[in-house]
Design a protein around this motif. Sequence first.
Motif, PDB file in Angstrom:
ATOM      1  N   ALA A  78      12.831  -5.146 -10.175  1.00  0.00           N
ATOM      2  CA  ALA A  78      12.096  -5.990 -11.119  1.00  0.00           C
ATOM      3  C   ALA A  78      11.538  -7.262 -10.491  1.00  0.00           C
ATOM      4  CB  ALA A  78      12.998  -6.344 -12.290  1.00  0.00           C
ATOM      5  N   VAL A  79      12.243  -7.843  -9.532  1.00  0.00           N
ATOM      6  CA  VAL A  79      11.795  -9.143  -9.007  1.00  0.00           C
ATOM      7  C   VAL A  79      10.916  -8.995  -7.775  1.00  0.00           C
ATOM      8  CG1 VAL A  79      13.734 -10.428  -9.910  1.00  0.00           C
ATOM      9  CG2 VAL A  79      13.900  -9.380  -7.672  1.00  0.00           C
ATOM     10  N   ILE A  80      10.644  -7.782  -7.370  1.00  0.00           N
ATOM     11  CA  ILE A  80       9.868  -7.601  -6.141  1.00  0.00           C
ATOM     12  C   ILE A  80       8.377  -7.567  -6.453  1.00  0.00           C
ATOM     13  CG2 ILE A  80       9.371  -5.973  -4.280  1.00  0.00           C
ATOM     14  CD1 ILE A  80      12.258  -5.566  -3.996  1.00  0.00           C
ATOM     15  N   ILE A 110      14.592   2.591  -1.869  1.00  0.00           N
ATOM     16  CA  ILE A 110      13.246   2.079  -2.131  1.00  0.00           C
ATOM     17  C   ILE A 110      13.291   0.563  -2.274  1.00  0.00           C
ATOM     18  CG2 ILE A 110      11.333   2.137  -3.761  1.00  0.00           C
ATOM     19  CD1 ILE A 110      12.364   4.985  -4.499  1.00  0.00           C
ATOM     20  N   THR A 111      14.264   0.084  -3.044  1.00  0.00           N
ATOM     21  CA  THR A 111      14.368  -1.362  -3.232  1.00  0.00           C
ATOM     22  C   THR A 111      14.662  -2.061  -1.912  1.00  0.00           C
ATOM     23  OG1 THR A 111      15.347  -0.835  -5.356  1.00  0.00           O
ATOM     24  CG2 THR A 111      15.408  -3.123  -4.675  1.00  0.00           C
ATOM     25  N   ALA A 112      15.567  -1.472  -1.125  1.00  0.00           N
ATOM     26  CA  ALA A 112      15.913  -2.103   0.152  1.00  0.00           C
ATOM     27  C   ALA A 112      14.700  -2.150   1.076  1.00  0.00           C
ATOM     28  CB  ALA A 112      17.056  -1.336   0.814  1.00  0.00           C
ATOM     29  N   SER A 113      13.894  -1.084   1.066  1.00  0.00           N
ATOM     30  CA  SER A 113      12.688  -1.094   1.894  1.00  0.00           C
ATOM     31  C   SER A 113      11.728  -2.173   1.417  1.00  0.00           C
ATOM     32  CB  SER A 113      11.982   0.259   1.818  1.00  0.00           C
ATOM     33  OG  SER A 113      12.848   1.271   2.217  1.00  0.00           O
ATOM     34  N   ALA A 114      11.566  -2.278   0.085  1.00  0.00           N
ATOM     35  CA  ALA A 114      10.673  -3.299  -0.466  1.00  0.00           C
ATOM     36  C   ALA A 114      11.189  -4.701  -0.130  1.00  0.00           C
ATOM     37  CB  ALA A 114      10.581  -3.121  -1.981  1.00  0.00           C
ATOM     38  N   PHE A 124      10.398  -9.797   5.656  1.00  0.00           N
ATOM     39  CA  PHE A 124      10.048  -9.890   7.077  1.00  0.00           C
ATOM     40  C   PHE A 124       8.668  -9.350   7.422  1.00  0.00           C
ATOM     41  CE2 PHE A 124      14.679  -9.965   7.092  1.00  0.00           C
ATOM     42  CZ  PHE A 124      14.887 -11.080   7.862  1.00  0.00           C
ATOM     43  N   PHE A 125       8.080  -8.556   6.545  1.00  0.00           N
ATOM     44  CA  PHE A 125       6.811  -7.946   6.914  1.00  0.00           C
ATOM     45  C   PHE A 125       5.674  -8.331   5.973  1.00  0.00           C
ATOM     46  CE2 PHE A 125       9.938  -5.578   9.181  1.00  0.00           C
ATOM     47  CZ  PHE A 125       9.336  -5.344  10.399  1.00  0.00           C
ATOM     48  N   GLY A 126       5.753  -9.547   5.445  1.00  0.00           N
ATOM     49  CA  GLY A 126       4.628 -10.119   4.718  1.00  0.00           C
ATOM     50  C   GLY A 126       4.372  -9.564   3.337  1.00  0.00           C
ATOM     51  N   GLY A 127       5.286  -8.782   2.762  1.00  0.00           N
ATOM     52  CA  GLY A 127       5.069  -8.263   1.410  1.00  0.00           C
ATOM     53  C   GLY A 127       3.762  -7.501   1.312  1.00  0.00           C
ATOM     54  N   TRP A 128       2.894  -7.930   0.368  1.00  0.00           N
ATOM     55  CA  TRP A 128       1.625  -7.213   0.181  1.00  0.00           C
ATOM     56  C   TRP A 128       0.525  -7.786   1.040  1.00  0.00           C
ATOM     57  CZ3 TRP A 128      -0.684 -11.479  -1.753  1.00  0.00           C
ATOM     58  CH2 TRP A 128       0.097 -12.329  -2.530  1.00  0.00           C
ATOM     59  N   ASP A 129       0.899  -8.604   2.000  1.00  0.00           N
ATOM     60  CA  ASP A 129      -0.108  -9.242   2.864  1.00  0.00           C
ATOM     61  C   ASP A 129      -0.727  -8.220   3.819  1.00  0.00           C
ATOM     62  OD1 ASP A 129      -1.515 -11.251   4.282  1.00  0.00           O
ATOM     63  OD2 ASP A 129       0.056 -11.187   5.815  1.00  0.00           O
ATOM     64  N   ILE A 130      -2.076  -8.263   3.909  1.00  0.00           N
ATOM     65  CA  ILE A 130      -2.749  -7.449   4.926  1.00  0.00           C
ATOM     66  C   ILE A 130      -3.180  -8.403   6.022  1.00  0.00           C
ATOM     67  CG2 ILE A 130      -4.539  -5.737   5.360  1.00  0.00           C
ATOM     68  CD1 ILE A 130      -4.854  -5.531   2.311  1.00  0.00           C
ATOM     69  N   ALA A 171       2.623  -0.491  -0.533  1.00  0.00           N
ATOM     70  CA  ALA A 171       3.137   0.886  -0.620  1.00  0.00           C
ATOM     71  C   ALA A 171       3.238   1.505   0.770  1.00  0.00           C
ATOM     72  CB  ALA A 171       2.229   1.729  -1.511  1.00  0.00           C
ATOM     73  N   PHE A 172       2.248   1.218   1.621  1.00  0.00           N
ATOM     74  CA  PHE A 172       2.269   1.777   2.966  1.00  0.00           C
ATOM     75  C   PHE A 172       3.472   1.257   3.760  1.00  0.00           C
ATOM     76  CE2 PHE A 172       1.160   1.470   7.457  1.00  0.00           C
ATOM     77  CZ  PHE A 172       0.879   2.797   7.721  1.00  0.00           C
ATOM     78  N   LYS A 173       3.698  -0.061   3.648  1.00  0.00           N
ATOM     79  CA  LYS A 173       4.825  -0.641   4.396  1.00  0.00           C
ATOM     80  C   LYS A 173       6.157  -0.100   3.902  1.00  0.00           C
ATOM     81  CE  LYS A 173       2.427  -5.000   5.077  1.00  0.00           C
ATOM     82  NZ  LYS A 173       2.442  -6.417   4.667  1.00  0.00           N
ATOM     83  N   VAL A 174       6.300  -0.022   2.560  1.00  0.00           N
ATOM     84  CA  VAL A 174       7.547   0.522   2.009  1.00  0.00           C
ATOM     85  C   VAL A 174       7.709   1.972   2.453  1.00  0.00           C
ATOM     86  CG1 VAL A 174       8.756   1.146  -0.110  1.00  0.00           C
ATOM     87  CG2 VAL A 174       7.615  -1.041   0.055  1.00  0.00           C
TER      88      VAL A 174
END
Lengths: 172, 340
Positions: B94-96, B251-255, B261-267, B288-291
């Motif tokens: 929920a908080v991601i 899934i949550t842990a990957s998100a 560490f990998f910028g969230g939804w940042d491209i 989605a790709f990063k997760v």
Amino acid sequence: MRTYEPRFWDRFYLLALAQGLFITLVRFFKRKDTIQYPEKKHVPPAGYRGLHRLNKFDDGRIKCVACEMCQTACPAHCIDIEPSAAPWEDGEERYPVKFEIDLLRCIFCGFCEIACPKDAIELTEIYDFSAYTRDNLRIDMEGLLKVFDVTKNGNVYARQNRGERIEVPIAR
Amino acid sequence: MDTFDVIASLIKVVVVFGAIILTVAIMTLAERRVAGFIQYRLGPNRVGPWGLLQPVADGLKFFLKEDIIPDNVNKPIYLLAPVITIVPALMTFAVIPFGASLEIAGHTVKLQVADINIGLLYILALTSVGVYGLVLAGWSSGSKYPLLGGLRSSAQLISYELAMGLAIVGVIMVSGGLTFNEIVAHQQATSWNFWKQPLAALVFLVAIFAETNRLPFDLTEAEQELVGGYHTEYSSFKYIMFFLSEYANMITASAFMVCLFFGGWDIPFVDEAALGNWGVVFSVLAFAFKVGFFLFLYIWIRWTFPRFRYDQLMRLGWKVMLPLGLVNIFAVGLWMALRA
């Protein structure tokens, strides 16, 4: 004896872990060896010892003379032969009225093949014979002769892979 | 909170829930497919085109299986345990934030179910609740091996939770906030935390593997010694709840990993704001790709490394990861003090 001495970088594990991951990743992209079994069949190499057959002469007479050599040579005692006088006047005088192999006991060692003086019994390449009951895995003389009919024209599986419909004669 | 917000929130809840369930279904197929590919075989390919209907077949099979409740179980707790495991697993997402903010009719919609100001702590708290389900499942089964499996899961948790927390502290220090939006915004403004704190990222990565009970740390269900672990006495739908929660946790842990560490939804090198609402779409895809990459990493590692022994796991947690986490905090603190 060769012993393993970790190098300096091995002590951090990370390099080794990365190497391991790389190996599995490469395998991920390589060609797969799977044979899609019911549709495609593995063609066993020459000399494979599978289901037995009883050979026939060109005129359709059985080659077997019921000498019971194979029965004697068999280490698993799976062959059961009943000899009798041949029904024909010319040719061999002995003839099997019963020739049964218990495929559940057979260990497919090929000793029967070696012992046979008339080259009558032979092991074929057929490996996928199965049945739902134990009785159906006792193959009789008629069955063994049918195996000869399907196997005499070349490797069964190579032909099946080419699309030929061949039924292996085992009661199911 | 007006009607628009309520409707937007409801839609987000449904979409996120659906996405998680769908991803779990895809993961069950992907797990077996990737395993096959790594082992030079094809994996499931019988049900539907390219085996795509395999998850449906799996699900149907689980529903149709006989539901067994053994005689010696403590029934209320036995039935409650899968629920205790699955609820936090589904709540944590929920908080991601899974994308940049969307502009609709003058309203700004954050692509995040709930933007609470203690997002990080919320996740840390909820992921630890899940382990109660495992311990209770093991205990209430009235059988020794499940009990051992449950106890192992709790011991494993405390070995790793500390290292995980310490890895996060460094991120909180540089980004100066506990919400995911702040952390992602900070990474967008500067650079991904992975480049700044690779050590913390590594410690965190290992910790989430242990946290989600995945190989090489799947000691809670180590088959060869524990006959299936905490869920030995569970069958059909109750079992699939454990299964679902394990995958939801992955899934949550990957998100979580992606956001920290990998910028969230940042491209990287792209300004999403300039693209308007299309930027939002791309940001969601990037997320989605990063997760997806980390989900693949989970499977990839599962079929590469052998399982840890129990004492090895404890030693790694307490003697390696914990000091490394402390070193990271010290280094980050020093760096910040020198820059200030």
